[in-house]
Design a protein around this motif. Structure first.
Motif, mmCIF file in Angstrom:
data_model
loop_
_atom_site.group_PDB
_atom_site.id
_atom_site.type_symbol
_atom_site.label_atom_id
_atom_site.label_comp_id
_atom_site.label_asym_id
_atom_site.label_seq_id
_atom_site.Cartn_x
_atom_site.Cartn_y
_atom_site.Cartn_z
ATOM 1 N N MET A 33 0.826 -1.209 0.000
ATOM 2 C CA MET A 33 0.000 0.000 0.000
ATOM 3 C C MET A 33 0.860 1.259 0.000
ATOM 4 O O MET A 33 0.520 2.254 -0.667
ATOM 5 N N ILE A 34 1.975 1.234 0.728
ATOM 6 C CA ILE A 34 2.877 2.390 0.732
ATOM 7 C C ILE A 34 3.471 2.605 -0.657
ATOM 8 O O ILE A 34 3.566 3.739 -1.140
ATOM 9 N N SER A 35 3.866 1.524 -1.308
ATOM 10 C CA SER A 35 4.412 1.623 -2.665
ATOM 11 C C SER A 35 3.398 2.245 -3.607
ATOM 12 O O SER A 35 3.726 3.104 -4.429
ATOM 13 N N GLU A 36 2.153 1.827 -3.485
ATOM 14 C CA GLU A 36 1.104 2.363 -4.352
ATOM 15 C C GLU A 36 0.873 3.849 -4.081
ATOM 16 O O GLU A 36 0.714 4.650 -5.010
ATOM 17 N N ILE A 37 0.874 4.231 -2.795
ATOM 18 C CA ILE A 37 0.666 5.641 -2.437
ATOM 19 C C ILE A 37 1.786 6.508 -2.993
ATOM 20 O O ILE A 37 1.546 7.567 -3.588
ATOM 21 N N LEU A 38 3.031 6.064 -2.801
ATOM 22 C CA LEU A 38 4.166 6.858 -3.265
ATOM 23 C C LEU A 38 4.228 6.920 -4.788
ATOM 24 O O LEU A 38 4.549 7.961 -5.365
ATOM 25 N N LEU A 39 3.929 5.808 -5.441
ATOM 26 C CA LEU A 39 3.948 5.808 -6.906
ATOM 27 C C LEU A 39 2.867 6.722 -7.480
ATOM 28 O O LEU A 39 3.125 7.518 -8.386
ATOM 29 N N ARG A 40 1.654 6.610 -6.943
ATOM 30 C CA ARG A 40 0.572 7.472 -7.422
ATOM 31 C C ARG A 40 0.846 8.929 -7.078
ATOM 32 O O ARG A 40 0.561 9.838 -7.862
ATOM 33 N N ALA A 300 7.629 -0.599 -11.632
ATOM 34 C CA ALA A 300 6.786 -0.880 -10.466
ATOM 35 C C ALA A 300 6.128 -2.250 -10.571
ATOM 36 O O ALA A 300 5.924 -2.936 -9.568
ATOM 37 N N THR A 301 5.776 -2.652 -11.789
ATOM 38 C CA THR A 301 5.178 -3.976 -11.979
ATOM 39 C C THR A 301 6.146 -5.070 -11.542
ATOM 40 O O THR A 301 5.759 -6.045 -10.879
ATOM 41 N N LEU A 302 7.413 -4.904 -11.897
ATOM 42 C CA LEU A 302 8.430 -5.862 -11.477
ATOM 43 C C LEU A 302 8.623 -5.820 -9.971
ATOM 44 O O LEU A 302 8.745 -6.875 -9.318
ATOM 45 N N LEU A 303 8.612 -4.617 -9.399
ATOM 46 C CA LEU A 303 8.770 -4.491 -7.954
ATOM 47 C C LEU A 303 7.595 -5.118 -7.209
ATOM 48 O O LEU A 303 7.772 -5.696 -6.128
ATOM 49 N N ASP A 304 6.388 -5.019 -7.788
ATOM 50 C CA ASP A 304 5.226 -5.651 -7.160
ATOM 51 C C ASP A 304 5.394 -7.168 -7.099
ATOM 52 O O ASP A 304 5.037 -7.804 -6.093
ATOM 53 N N ALA A 305 5.951 -7.724 -8.172
ATOM 54 C CA ALA A 305 6.185 -9.171 -8.179
ATOM 55 C C ALA A 305 7.214 -9.559 -7.126
ATOM 56 O O ALA A 305 7.047 -10.560 -6.407
ATOM 57 N N VAL A 306 8.279 -8.744 -7.024
ATOM 58 C CA VAL A 306 9.307 -9.015 -6.007
ATOM 59 C C VAL A 306 8.719 -8.876 -4.609
ATOM 60 O O VAL A 306 8.989 -9.691 -3.713
ATOM 61 N N THR A 307 7.889 -7.841 -4.413
ATOM 62 C CA THR A 307 7.257 -7.633 -3.108
ATOM 63 C C THR A 307 6.355 -8.809 -2.752
ATOM 64 O O THR A 307 6.299 -9.239 -1.590
ATOM 65 N N LEU A 308 5.627 -9.315 -3.741
ATOM 66 C CA LEU A 308 4.755 -10.462 -3.488
ATOM 67 C C LEU A 308 5.557 -11.679 -3.059
ATOM 68 O O LEU A 308 5.184 -12.380 -2.102
ATOM 69 N N ILE A 309 6.666 -11.925 -3.732
ATOM 70 C CA ILE A 309 7.512 -13.076 -3.382
ATOM 71 C C ILE A 309 8.066 -12.915 -1.968
ATOM 72 O O ILE A 309 8.054 -13.857 -1.158
ATOM 73 N N ILE A 310 8.548 -11.710 -1.667
ATOM 74 C CA ILE A 310 9.087 -11.456 -0.320
ATOM 75 C C ILE A 310 7.989 -11.589 0.725
ATOM 76 O O ILE A 310 8.208 -12.130 1.817
#
Length: 386
Positions: A33-40, A300-310
């Motif tokens: 959620m923080i990633s989404e807030i900062l990106l937007r 960000a799409t790649l980072l979301d995948a990495v975040t999901l794995i972590i």
């Protein structure tokens, strides 16, 4: 109810382990959620300022560096051009040119030399004092004023570009004439001064003072015949002695913001800078930033995948911790069974612990997200100003 009480008592007894599990769970929930807030937020901050800036003229080269320097005063400084670029737009009658000279710093913040048109163009209001009016005065952004603890009447000195400069170019002490109202943009983090003052910092303009007084001259006590000395402070006593050498069209600027008077003028201006042999280029910040934002969201799409794995790995680690904790409590559970507790009671106790940890993690994650959301604008402006 008894299961919740016993689970809470056990978690409180093992408070260190419980705290770690809660924090890990909160981070797993909050980071996406923080990633989404900062990106937007970064998308809005970047595009909003770019959309309000029609055109920028600068040296031919990296268009992104030019836009980031002219709009957000980033560390990626564009190659300087001359004031002739601004004068050319003015003489064409097609738009309002606003020169920017961003070559110098003070206390880790950018010094932006410009004209009074910039403040009207950006709709910047003065919170205290007034705009600069004479050579050597400056207007400070609200965030920078708060960080440095300065205000109207205080002074700031430009940072030297080279400690071994032998050209006689000294840092300039500037008096703060006004403090800008917060705008939520990069303007809050810089020091504004007249472009002529920035040229004084560059050593193009300077003042002089007689080495000897008039009384000493009458008495014949003259020990020097080249009675000139440069200043690094502009005062009422010496401001009239400051002057510039050479043609103003040859003086440096970093970029020129152009506000065309109408669509036709904007089109004509664009056509004048299409020649690849022209050392100048005219860019549309909206297009450049839109391309940048598109690249950011691809990453960000790649980072979301990495975040999901972590996140999955962290959740698995939490589950393993809880499982091992229950294995260590095997004798305790055996005692409970001997006392008549069924398997349902044991599972209820385990579920109650998980429920308490999850609820606490959700509460902590909510606080983190709300805190980031509240301060996201200031955080993004600070990051863009780096």
């Amino acid at each position: 109810m008894n299961a919740l009480y016993l689970a809470f008592a056990h978690l409180r007894w093992n408070w260190a382990r419980s705290l770690v599990l809660i924090l890990v769970g909160a981070l797993i929930l909050a980071v996406p959620m923080i990633s989404e807030i900062l990106l937007r937020g970064s998308e809005d901050a970047l595009t909003r300022r770019a959309e309000s800036t029609p055109q920028v003229i600068g040296a031919r080269g990296s268009q992104l560096d030019l836009v980031m320097d002219a709009l957000y005063f980033s560390e990626d400084r564009a190659t300087p051009i001359t004031m002739a670029a601004s004068e050319s737009v003015w003489d064409s009658g097609l738009g309002l040119p606003i020169p920017l000279y961003t070559a110098f710093d003070t206390h880790g913040a950018r010094i932006v030399g410009t004209t009074l048109d910039y403040f009207e163009f950006r709709q910047l209001a003065v919170l205290q004092g007034r705009l600069f009016a004479v050579l050597g005065e400056a207007v400070i952004g609200s965030a920078l004023a708060e960080r440095l603890g300065v205000g109207v009447g205080d002074t700031l000195v430009s940072s030297p570009q080279n400690l071994f400069d032998l050209d006689g170019v000294y840092p300039l002490e500037m008096s703060i004439a006004g403090v800008l109202a917060p705008s939520g943009t990069a303007d809050d983090h810089v020091l504004f001064t007249d472009v002529k003052t920035s040229w004084v910092i560059a050593g193009i303009g300077h003042g002089h003072e007689d080495v000897i007084s008039a009384e000493e001259a009458e008495q014949g006590n003259v020990a020097a015949n080249a009675a000139l000395l440069q200043f690094n402070r502009i005062t009422d006593a010496n401001i009239d002695s400051f002057h510039f050498h050479g043609s103003a069209e040859s003086y440096p600027v970093s970029a020129v913001i152009v506000a065309p008077y109408d669509t036709r003028s904007a089109t004509i201006l664009r056509g004048r800078y299409l020649d690849a042999d022209n050392p100048l280029q005219l860019v549309l910040p909206d297009d450049i930033i839109a391309d940048l934002v598109d690249r950011i969201f691809r990453i960000a799409t790649l980072l979301d995948a990495v975040t999901l794995i972590i996140g999955v790995a962290a959740a698995a680690a939490m589950g393993l911790s809880l499982f091992l904790s229950w294995r260590l409590r095997a004798e305790e559970m055996a005692t409970a069974w001997r006392l008549g507790a069924g398997r349902g009671s044991v599972f209820a106790l385990a579920g109650a612990e998980i429920l308490i940890i999850l609820c606490a993690a959700i509460c902590v994650a909510t606080l983190i997200v709300l805190s980031v959301r509240t301060s996201s604008e200031a955080l993004l402006n600070w990051l863009l100003a780096l």
